[in-house]
Design an enzyme around this catalytic site. Structure first.
Site, PDB file in Angstrom:
ATOM      1  N   SER A  51       0.804  -1.228   0.000  1.00 17.51           N
ATOM      2  CA  SER A  51       0.000   0.000   0.000  1.00 17.51           C
ATOM      3  C   SER A  51       0.834   1.274   0.000  1.00 17.51           C
ATOM      4  O   SER A  51       0.317   2.351  -0.299  1.00 17.51           O
ATOM      5  CB  SER A  51      -0.938   0.015   1.214  1.00 17.51           C
ATOM      6  N   LYS A 122       1.239   4.033   7.065  1.00 18.54           N
ATOM      7  CA  LYS A 122       0.536   4.899   6.115  1.00 18.54           C
ATOM      8  C   LYS A 122       1.097   6.317   6.228  1.00 18.54           C
ATOM      9  O   LYS A 122       1.909   6.622   7.109  1.00 18.54           O
ATOM     10  CB  LYS A 122      -0.971   4.945   6.403  1.00 18.54           C
TER      11      LYS A 122
END
Length: 240
Positions: A51, A122
């Site tokens: 991701s 993230k």
């Protein structure tokens, strides 16, 4: 009598030297130092998914500073590691086998091998009190109404002004409604935007539900990622 005491002292010193010079003592001391460093200073993590490509690759070993946010707060653009809570549907069942549990507990303590922790990595795009929305005229994320420059984003959702945007049917999956971040919470996204299970995954497109944003609690943030340490070819600080 004096000679007897001297002999006893020499024996004690000799025993002490044998203990501190032994392989097992030094191994335990090394584990202790590693544990203290991981608990209070820096922690080693392995990147679990794609991701954050191309900033981070699957399996990259990264160092996270636990001291980065002492006296300060995460800011937009920071790459952070956080504990996955039930909100993220990422909670991991603890092993029932005591040997497996012990191995993973030790791995989490010293940063080597598998661990009991389930953490995600993230990038922060908005913090407490900030308002996010997407998209601007050119498809950019808006933070407090201003376009956010994100040169690190790859694999983004399709957005073509006038053809596939926030006014077309179907609308671009890049589009999300305006949202103001609550106190002590953060909105985080992956750099590989269309391949990221992040804060906005449930908010994209025309079928998004109310309260779809899943934020990260400040207390769940472990620290700021400051460098990749392995593989050597990826060595260095992440883009941002």
């Amino acid at each position: 009598m004096g000679s007897l005491c001297a002999n006893e002292n020499e024996k004690s010193v000799g025993l002490f030297r044998r203990i501190v010079g032994s392989f097992w003592f030094n191994l335990l001391a090394a584990f202790f130092v590693l544990a203290v460093m991981q608990l209070f200073v820096v922690k080693l993590y392995s990147v679990p998914s794609g991701s954050m490509e191309n900033t981070l690759e699957i399996g990259d070993k990264v160092l996270v500073s636990r001291l980065a946010y002492i006296g300060s707060e995460p800011t937009v653009g920071d790459v952070v590691v956080f504990d996955a809570s039930a909100t993220w549907d990422e909670s991991r069942e603890r092993p029932t086998n005591p040997i497996e549990y012990a191995v993973k507990w030790l791995g989490g303590l010293i940063g080597v091998g598998p661990s009991l922790d389930h953490t995600l990595v993230k990038r922060v795009v908005a913090g407490p009190g900030q308002t996010i929305a997407c998209c601007g005229d050119t498809g950019q994320m808006l933070v407090d109404g201003e376009p956010l420059e994100e040169p690190y984003v790859v694999n983004d959702f399709l957005f073509v002004p006038g053809q596939v945007d926030c006014s077309t049917e179907p609308m671009s999956r890049r589009c999300v409604d305006e949202f103001t971040v609550p106190a002590e919470q953060y909105v985080v996204l992956g750099d590989s935007r269309a391949n990221s299970s992040d804060s906005l995954i449930e908010c994209r497109g025309s079928s998004a539900s109310d309260n779809c944003v899943r934020t990260v609690q400040r207390s769940d943030i472990v620290g700021k990622l400051f460098t990749v340490v392995w593989p050597i070819g990826n060595l260095g600080a992440p883009a941002g």
